[in-house]
Design a protein around this motif. Sequence first.
Motif, short mmCIF file in Angstrom:
data_model
loop_
_atom_site.label_atom_id
_atom_site.label_comp_id
_atom_site.label_asym_id
_atom_site.label_seq_id
_atom_site.Cartn_x
_atom_site.Cartn_y
_atom_site.Cartn_z
N ILE A 237 0.86 -1.19 0.00
CA ILE A 237 0.00 0.00 0.00
C ILE A 237 0.88 1.23 0.00
O ILE A 237 1.76 1.38 0.85
CB ILE A 237 -0.93 0.01 1.23
N ASN A 238 0.66 2.10 -0.93
CA ASN A 238 1.42 3.32 -1.04
C ASN A 238 0.72 4.37 -0.16
O ASN A 238 -0.44 4.69 -0.35
CB ASN A 238 1.43 3.77 -2.51
N SER A 239 1.42 4.91 0.80
CA SER A 239 0.81 5.86 1.73
C SER A 239 0.45 7.18 1.07
O SER A 239 -0.31 7.96 1.63
CB SER A 239 1.75 6.11 2.93
N MET B 105 -1.27 7.35 -1.66
CA MET B 105 -2.56 7.19 -2.34
C MET B 105 -3.64 7.90 -1.54
O MET B 105 -3.72 7.75 -0.33
CB MET B 105 -2.95 5.72 -2.47
N SER B 106 -4.45 8.64 -2.21
CA SER B 106 -5.52 9.32 -1.50
C SER B 106 -6.70 8.37 -1.31
O SER B 106 -6.85 7.38 -2.03
CB SER B 106 -5.97 10.56 -2.29
N ALA B 107 -7.54 8.68 -0.36
CA ALA B 107 -8.72 7.85 -0.08
C ALA B 107 -9.67 7.85 -1.27
O ALA B 107 -10.39 6.89 -1.50
CB ALA B 107 -9.42 8.37 1.16
N GLN C 262 -8.94 7.72 -4.45
CA GLN C 262 -8.51 6.78 -5.47
C GLN C 262 -8.94 5.34 -5.16
O GLN C 262 -9.05 4.52 -6.05
CB GLN C 262 -6.99 6.82 -5.63
N SER C 263 -9.18 5.03 -3.91
CA SER C 263 -9.56 3.66 -3.56
C SER C 263 -11.08 3.47 -3.51
O SER C 263 -11.53 2.40 -3.14
CB SER C 263 -8.94 3.29 -2.21
N GLN C 264 -11.85 4.46 -3.89
CA GLN C 264 -13.31 4.36 -3.89
C GLN C 264 -13.79 3.77 -5.22
O GLN C 264 -13.17 3.96 -6.25
CB GLN C 264 -13.94 5.75 -3.70
N THR D 118 -15.85 3.38 -8.68
CA THR D 118 -16.28 4.41 -9.63
C THR D 118 -17.80 4.50 -9.72
O THR D 118 -18.34 5.51 -10.13
CB THR D 118 -15.72 4.12 -11.03
#
Length: 194
Positions: free
Chosen positions: A11-13, A15-17, A19-21, A23
């Motif tokens: 997990i890349n820290s 990455m924003s929240a 981006q993981s939502q 679509t």
Amino acid sequence: METLSTFGLQINSSMSAVQSQPTNPNYLSPVGFRFRIERLPNVNYFCQTVTLPGITAGYVAMSTPLGDVPQTGDKLEYSQLDVRFKVDEDLRNWIEVYDWLQALGRPIDFTQARRFSNTQTPRVGPEGSAASFKSDAVLQILTSHKNVNVNVRFLDCFPIQLSELTFDSSSESIDYLEAVVSFRYRRYDIERLR
């Protein structure tokens, strides 16, 4: 940029929240579908429910001194396709399936199966061949805006069971008759359109 390892995932820290939502946050509606099987136009029109069949992957148990270890197999098994439909007043849709089963099972004479094979359009295979008694089907899954989102194509379908019809004069309300037809098929393919 810091990388965290959680449960074997990198997990890349940074990455924003967001981006993981997902679509598309909409849920799948059980009423958003269309079903069509080429040989049964009257069943298509009165279709009430279709069960998207499950799929099972086989496995092999590899023996070791400490116990059996499951290993991946090489064959998939598809569950049967079940379609429930309202029976029309003339029994046209129920008889469509009945005639198909009669042609597959025990025709009264050799010409009965040949007549069934010849009268079906579109023709799937040469007259009298096994392919001429099969038909493709498609389940279209719709979005919340009623647009086709996914096509599930069932290849080489044929009916294996047609439910009974129960007539009951003691019923206090009119519940229109429904029937269920079960199909076997070679496989199904999923095509995402959006």
